[in-house]
Design a protein around this motif. Structure first.
Motif, short mmCIF file in Angstrom:
data_model
loop_
_atom_site.label_atom_id
_atom_site.label_comp_id
_atom_site.label_asym_id
_atom_site.label_seq_id
_atom_site.Cartn_x
_atom_site.Cartn_y
_atom_site.Cartn_z
N GLY A 115 0.80 -1.22 0.00
CA GLY A 115 0.00 0.00 0.00
C GLY A 115 0.83 1.27 0.00
O GLY A 115 0.44 2.28 -0.58
N ARG A 116 1.99 1.22 0.68
CA ARG A 116 2.85 2.40 0.71
C ARG A 116 3.34 2.76 -0.68
O ARG A 116 3.36 3.92 -1.08
CB ARG A 116 4.03 2.16 1.65
CG ARG A 116 4.88 3.41 1.89
CD ARG A 116 5.86 3.21 3.03
NE ARG A 116 6.85 2.19 2.71
CZ ARG A 116 6.96 1.02 3.32
NH1 ARG A 116 6.11 0.69 4.28
NH2 ARG A 116 7.90 0.16 2.98
N VAL A 117 3.73 1.75 -1.46
CA VAL A 117 4.19 1.99 -2.82
C VAL A 117 3.05 2.50 -3.69
O VAL A 117 3.22 3.45 -4.47
CB VAL A 117 4.79 0.69 -3.41
CG1 VAL A 117 4.99 0.81 -4.91
CG2 VAL A 117 6.12 0.38 -2.73
N ILE A 118 1.88 1.89 -3.57
CA ILE A 118 0.73 2.32 -4.38
C ILE A 118 0.37 3.77 -4.07
O ILE A 118 0.22 4.60 -4.98
CB ILE A 118 -0.48 1.41 -4.11
CG1 ILE A 118 -0.23 0.01 -4.66
CG2 ILE A 118 -1.75 2.01 -4.73
CD1 ILE A 118 -1.25 -1.02 -4.22
N GLU A 119 0.24 4.10 -2.79
CA GLU A 119 -0.21 5.45 -2.44
C GLU A 119 0.83 6.51 -2.78
O GLU A 119 0.48 7.59 -3.27
CB GLU A 119 -0.57 5.52 -0.95
CG GLU A 119 -1.17 6.85 -0.57
CD GLU A 119 -2.07 6.79 0.65
OE1 GLU A 119 -2.65 7.84 0.98
OE2 GLU A 119 -2.21 5.71 1.27
N SER A 120 2.10 6.22 -2.55
CA SER A 120 3.13 7.22 -2.84
C SER A 120 3.17 7.52 -4.34
O SER A 120 3.38 8.68 -4.75
CB SER A 120 4.50 6.75 -2.35
OG SER A 120 4.91 5.58 -3.04
N TYR A 121 2.95 6.51 -5.16
CA TYR A 121 2.93 6.74 -6.61
C TYR A 121 1.66 7.48 -7.02
O TYR A 121 1.71 8.47 -7.77
CB TYR A 121 3.02 5.40 -7.34
CG TYR A 121 2.99 5.53 -8.84
CD1 TYR A 121 4.07 6.05 -9.54
CD2 TYR A 121 1.87 5.13 -9.58
CE1 TYR A 121 4.05 6.17 -10.92
CE2 TYR A 121 1.83 5.24 -10.95
CZ TYR A 121 2.93 5.77 -11.62
OH TYR A 121 2.90 5.90 -13.00
N ALA A 122 0.51 7.07 -6.52
CA ALA A 122 -0.76 7.69 -6.91
C ALA A 122 -0.84 9.15 -6.50
O ALA A 122 -1.41 9.98 -7.22
CB ALA A 122 -1.92 6.91 -6.31
N ARG A 123 -0.29 9.48 -5.34
CA ARG A 123 -0.36 10.85 -4.84
C ARG A 123 0.40 11.82 -5.74
O ARG A 123 0.10 13.03 -5.76
CB ARG A 123 0.20 10.93 -3.42
CG ARG A 123 -0.63 10.19 -2.37
CD ARG A 123 -2.01 10.76 -2.23
NE ARG A 123 -2.76 10.15 -1.13
CZ ARG A 123 -4.06 10.24 -0.97
NH1 ARG A 123 -4.78 10.92 -1.85
NH2 ARG A 123 -4.66 9.67 0.05
N PRO A 153 -3.50 -4.17 2.47
CA PRO A 153 -4.03 -2.84 2.16
C PRO A 153 -3.46 -2.29 0.85
O PRO A 153 -2.27 -2.46 0.56
CB PRO A 153 -3.59 -1.99 3.36
CG PRO A 153 -3.38 -2.98 4.47
CD PRO A 153 -2.85 -4.20 3.79
N GLY A 154 -4.33 -1.62 0.10
CA GLY A 154 -3.90 -0.95 -1.12
C GLY A 154 -3.56 0.50 -0.90
O GLY A 154 -3.34 1.25 -1.86
N HIS A 155 -3.53 0.92 0.37
CA HIS A 155 -3.13 2.28 0.73
C HIS A 155 -2.08 2.17 1.84
O HIS A 155 -1.84 1.08 2.38
CB HIS A 155 -4.33 3.08 1.24
CG HIS A 155 -4.89 2.56 2.53
ND1 HIS A 155 -5.69 1.41 2.58
CD2 HIS A 155 -4.76 2.98 3.82
CE1 HIS A 155 -6.01 1.19 3.84
NE2 HIS A 155 -5.47 2.11 4.61
#
Length: 246
Positions: free
Chosen positions: A145-153, A179-181
């Motif tokens: 989730g950390r990787v997904i959110e940091s990229y999406a932000r 988690p995906g976030h």
């Protein structure tokens, strides 16, 4: 689940799921097949695997088809698609009692201005790739989730927090929750042999969601478009094997 128990069946189910999704995507055309027709075709493409979603907690179809603002649990009905629609197909298959699942998003071609949606899809796919690449034995499950959110932000996208990946195998949904976030409390340590889904759910607006009165269709509250991607992965000694890859 442990990899030695039924891994071959999970792998076979994953290949059939990936193939069915690829073939079903060809039906995502404006004024083409209805959503119900696309789901029925996906079920045919999935054979000899059985559709895991069909009848699961009352879900009436083989394929979860979410359009535009619908995040997940979309009922396939007699609707046809229009140019620029953002469509997510989610599918799971069962081989010898073992499950595998995946999801992918596409934009129906033909719209004059669908650039935002196309970018969301491209970046959602890249977020999934980055998250899967980050999985390693010894890391905590929150790395996903950390990787997904940091990229999406970086692009101002909303990251849906109410759903995520999960263990899969003998059961369609099992521990651990993935988690995906960015969820610092998700401290489960990833170990070799684990099998779970990695799931990305991004929105063009707010990540806030709501469920319809029937308890199925989950949509963004602000009705902005959303894209989702998912793969089933096996954790290896050095990283991952994508079981729903072709």
């Amino acid at each position: 689940m442990e990899a030695e128990d039924g891994l071959d069946a999970v792998r076979r189910a994953g290949t059939l799921v990936a193939t069915a999704l690829e073939r079903s995507a060809a039906g995502l055309t404006a004024s083409g097949p209805t959503l119900a027709d696309i789901s029925a075709a996906a079920q045919e493409h999935l054979a000899p695997a059985r559709p895991s979603f069909l009848g699961y907690r009352g879900f009436p179809a083989a394929c979860d088809i979410a359009v535009n603002e619908v995040v997940c649990h979309g009922f396939p009905d007699d609707r046809t698609l229009a140019p620029g629609d953002l469509v997510t197909l989610a599918l799971a298959g069962n081989v010898d009692g073992m499950h595998s699942a995946a999801a992918t998003s596409h934009v129906v071609p033909g719209a004059e201005d669908d650039g935002e949606a196309v970018q969301l899809v491209e970046r959602g796919r890249e977020a999934l790739r980055r998250a899967v690449t980050a999985v390693r034995p010894g890391r905590q499950i929150n790395v996903v989730g950390r990787v997904i959110e940091s990229y999406a932000r970086r692009f101002g996208y909303g990251v849906v927090r109410d759903f995520g990946g999960h263990g899969i195998g003998a059961h369609l949904h099992q521990d651990p929750f993935v988690p995906g976030h960015d969820a610092p409390a998700a401290v489960t340590v990833i170990s070799e042999g684990m099998i779970f889904t990695v799931q990305v759910m991004l929105t063009l607006g707010s990540p806030e969601i709501e469920t319809d009165a029937e308890g199925w269709n989950v949509a963004t509250k602000d009705r902005t478009k959303t894209a989702a991607f998912c793969d089933t992965v096996l954790v290896t000694a050095t990283g991952t094997e994508i079981l729903t890859g072709l």
